[in-house]
Design a protein around this motif. Sequence first.
Motif, mmCIF file in Angstrom:
data_model
loop_
_atom_site.group_PDB
_atom_site.id
_atom_site.type_symbol
_atom_site.label_atom_id
_atom_site.label_comp_id
_atom_site.label_asym_id
_atom_site.label_seq_id
_atom_site.Cartn_x
_atom_site.Cartn_y
_atom_site.Cartn_z
ATOM 1 N N SER A 1 -8.211 -11.218 6.387
ATOM 2 C CA SER A 1 -8.128 -11.565 7.934
ATOM 3 C C SER A 1 -9.299 -10.068 7.990
ATOM 4 C CB SER A 1 -7.143 -11.085 8.179
ATOM 5 O OG SER A 1 -6.292 -9.366 7.767
ATOM 6 N N ALA A 2 -9.928 -9.956 9.270
ATOM 7 C CA ALA A 2 -10.609 -9.240 10.115
ATOM 8 C C ALA A 2 -10.140 -7.183 9.436
ATOM 9 C CB ALA A 2 -10.915 -9.578 11.623
ATOM 10 N N GLU A 3 -9.217 -7.611 10.004
ATOM 11 C CA GLU A 3 -7.558 -6.537 9.603
ATOM 12 C C GLU A 3 -8.485 -5.764 8.438
ATOM 13 O OE1 GLU A 3 -6.322 -9.139 11.538
ATOM 14 O OE2 GLU A 3 -7.464 -8.230 13.256
ATOM 15 N N ALA A 4 -7.762 -7.083 7.984
ATOM 16 C CA ALA A 4 -8.185 -6.540 5.806
ATOM 17 C C ALA A 4 -8.994 -6.240 5.498
ATOM 18 C CB ALA A 4 -7.360 -7.941 5.103
ATOM 19 N N VAL A 5 -10.027 -6.907 5.574
ATOM 20 C CA VAL A 5 -11.495 -6.564 5.219
ATOM 21 C C VAL A 5 -12.040 -5.046 5.979
ATOM 22 C CG1 VAL A 5 -14.053 -6.787 6.016
ATOM 23 C CG2 VAL A 5 -12.299 -8.657 5.327
ATOM 24 N N GLN A 6 -11.404 -4.457 6.881
ATOM 25 C CA GLN A 6 -11.170 -3.461 7.364
ATOM 26 C C GLN A 6 -10.926 -2.027 6.453
ATOM 27 O OE1 GLN A 6 -13.831 -2.311 10.153
ATOM 28 N NE2 GLN A 6 -14.380 -3.974 9.337
ATOM 29 N N HIS A 7 -9.266 -2.246 6.590
ATOM 30 C CA HIS A 7 -8.533 -1.731 6.048
ATOM 31 C C HIS A 7 -9.475 -0.953 4.916
ATOM 32 C CE1 HIS A 7 -5.494 0.101 4.204
ATOM 33 N NE2 HIS A 7 -5.933 -0.362 2.953
ATOM 34 N N GLU B 1 -3.926 -0.035 -3.356
ATOM 35 C CA GLU B 1 -3.813 0.717 -1.048
ATOM 36 C C GLU B 1 -3.741 -0.359 -0.625
ATOM 37 O OE1 GLU B 1 -5.319 4.606 -0.162
ATOM 38 O OE2 GLU B 1 -4.916 5.271 -1.995
ATOM 39 N N VAL B 2 -5.329 -1.075 -1.122
ATOM 40 C CA VAL B 2 -6.143 -2.407 0.115
ATOM 41 C C VAL B 2 -5.554 -3.556 -0.507
ATOM 42 C CG1 VAL B 2 -7.991 -0.549 -0.155
ATOM 43 C CG2 VAL B 2 -8.100 -2.552 -1.903
ATOM 44 N N GLY B 3 -4.847 -4.011 -1.871
ATOM 45 C CA GLY B 3 -4.303 -5.271 -1.969
ATOM 46 C C GLY B 3 -3.107 -5.959 -1.635
ATOM 47 N N LYS B 4 -2.762 -6.568 -1.377
ATOM 48 C CA LYS B 4 -1.714 -7.044 -0.641
ATOM 49 C C LYS B 4 -0.783 -7.819 -2.009
ATOM 50 C CE LYS B 4 -1.684 -11.610 1.029
ATOM 51 N NZ LYS B 4 -1.701 -12.509 2.034
ATOM 52 N N PRO B 5 0.256 -7.240 -2.395
ATOM 53 C CA PRO B 5 1.323 -8.199 -3.773
ATOM 54 C C PRO B 5 1.806 -9.758 -3.528
ATOM 55 C CG PRO B 5 2.350 -5.919 -2.236
ATOM 56 C CD PRO B 5 1.486 -6.625 -1.584
ATOM 57 N N ILE B 6 1.819 -10.052 -4.160
ATOM 58 C CA ILE B 6 1.950 -11.393 -5.050
ATOM 59 C C ILE B 6 3.097 -11.945 -5.594
ATOM 60 C CG2 ILE B 6 0.704 -13.776 -6.058
ATOM 61 C CD1 ILE B 6 -1.573 -12.656 -5.292
ATOM 62 N N ALA B 7 3.967 -12.359 -4.888
ATOM 63 C CA ALA B 7 5.431 -12.162 -5.463
ATOM 64 C C ALA B 7 5.248 -13.372 -6.570
ATOM 65 C CB ALA B 7 6.100 -12.603 -5.006
ATOM 66 N N ASP C 1 -3.702 -9.417 -4.610
ATOM 67 C CA ASP C 1 -4.631 -10.112 -4.572
ATOM 68 C C ASP C 1 -5.168 -9.290 -3.517
ATOM 69 O OD1 ASP C 1 -6.448 -11.322 -2.595
ATOM 70 O OD2 ASP C 1 -4.930 -12.984 -1.628
ATOM 71 N N VAL C 2 -7.153 -9.416 -3.742
ATOM 72 C CA VAL C 2 -7.303 -7.901 -3.601
ATOM 73 C C VAL C 2 -8.784 -8.910 -2.582
ATOM 74 C CG1 VAL C 2 -9.238 -5.757 -4.383
ATOM 75 C CG2 VAL C 2 -6.927 -6.544 -5.563
ATOM 76 N N LEU C 3 -8.613 -9.107 -1.224
ATOM 77 C CA LEU C 3 -9.387 -9.996 -0.655
ATOM 78 C C LEU C 3 -9.892 -10.955 -1.442
ATOM 79 C CD1 LEU C 3 -11.375 -6.969 0.828
ATOM 80 C CD2 LEU C 3 -9.021 -7.987 1.760
ATOM 81 N N GLY C 4 -9.380 -12.178 -2.543
ATOM 82 C CA GLY C 4 -10.022 -13.202 -2.631
ATOM 83 C C GLY C 4 -9.344 -12.844 -4.319
ATOM 84 N N PRO C 5 -10.481 -12.331 -5.494
ATOM 85 C CA PRO C 5 -9.699 -12.265 -6.137
ATOM 86 C C PRO C 5 -8.381 -11.426 -6.597
ATOM 87 C CG PRO C 5 -11.833 -10.932 -5.848
ATOM 88 C CD PRO C 5 -10.919 -10.696 -4.758
ATOM 89 N N VAL C 6 -7.464 -11.691 -7.676
ATOM 90 C CA VAL C 6 -6.269 -11.261 -8.016
ATOM 91 C C VAL C 6 -7.030 -10.572 -9.036
ATOM 92 C CG1 VAL C 6 -4.330 -12.242 -8.470
ATOM 93 C CG2 VAL C 6 -5.556 -13.323 -7.511
ATOM 94 N N VAL C 7 -5.703 -8.930 -8.464
ATOM 95 C CA VAL C 7 -5.736 -8.082 -10.079
ATOM 96 C C VAL C 7 -4.360 -8.203 -10.328
ATOM 97 C CG1 VAL C 7 -5.732 -5.290 -10.498
ATOM 98 C CG2 VAL C 7 -7.757 -6.560 -9.040
ATOM 99 N N GLN C 8 -4.401 -7.891 -11.590
ATOM 100 C CA GLN C 8 -2.886 -7.617 -12.198
ATOM 101 C C GLN C 8 -2.826 -6.655 -13.203
ATOM 102 O OE1 GLN C 8 -2.741 -11.602 -14.266
ATOM 103 N NE2 GLN C 8 -0.199 -11.666 -13.095
ATOM 104 N N PHE C 9 -1.971 -5.268 -13.101
ATOM 105 C CA PHE C 9 -2.063 -4.591 -13.657
ATOM 106 C C PHE C 9 -0.945 -4.812 -14.811
ATOM 107 C CE2 PHE C 9 -2.306 -2.757 -9.531
ATOM 108 C CZ PHE C 9 -3.233 -1.606 -9.768
#
Length: 174
Positions: free
Chosen positions: A142-148, A126-132, A23-31
């Motif tokens: 979150s504000a922290e995720a946007v700042q990161h 580096e910026v995405g959150k893994p989705i299982a 999850d990259v701040l809303g959009p989903v990326v799959q490698f």
Amino acid sequence: MLDTAISERAAHLVDPRNVETLDVLGPVVQFLTSPRDGEPCVMRGTIPPGVTVPLHSHADPETFIQISGEIEGLSQSQKGFVWVSIRPGDIFHVPGGAKHAFRNLSTEAAVMILVSTSRIGRFFREVGKPIAGESRHSDPPSAEAVQHFLKTAAAYGYWNATPEENASVGLSLT
């Protein structure tokens, strides 16, 4: 069956149901292919309904091949910015350094194949959150995720528009 070291360097089918998903701040990326230096990185991207990718630019070229759904891509010309409808079968190319954005104003997810550099792939990691599993729902970032995201983008030399610059092209970040 090939061992892992050999199979990564051998021609093979990719099972899109069993790939790294972020999850990259809303959009989903799959490698679909892993980010490896000297090789293109191929990803499947999904932009949910109502989600935008704010105005930004980076040195890495990107080519988007729309698979399903419809989105709008922002393009810049000498006359200014213009939104372009991108439908299944359309190809939207973004040269390195070009300012661009996306918005999904429809009620269905927009799915595309994205071909870019391994550097973009590493950035998403580096910026995405893994989705299982099958989960594709994510909470607003979150504000922290946007700042990161912004700090990491700056470290990569990527440019991100201000909220005012986004608003000037029709994007609200709230």
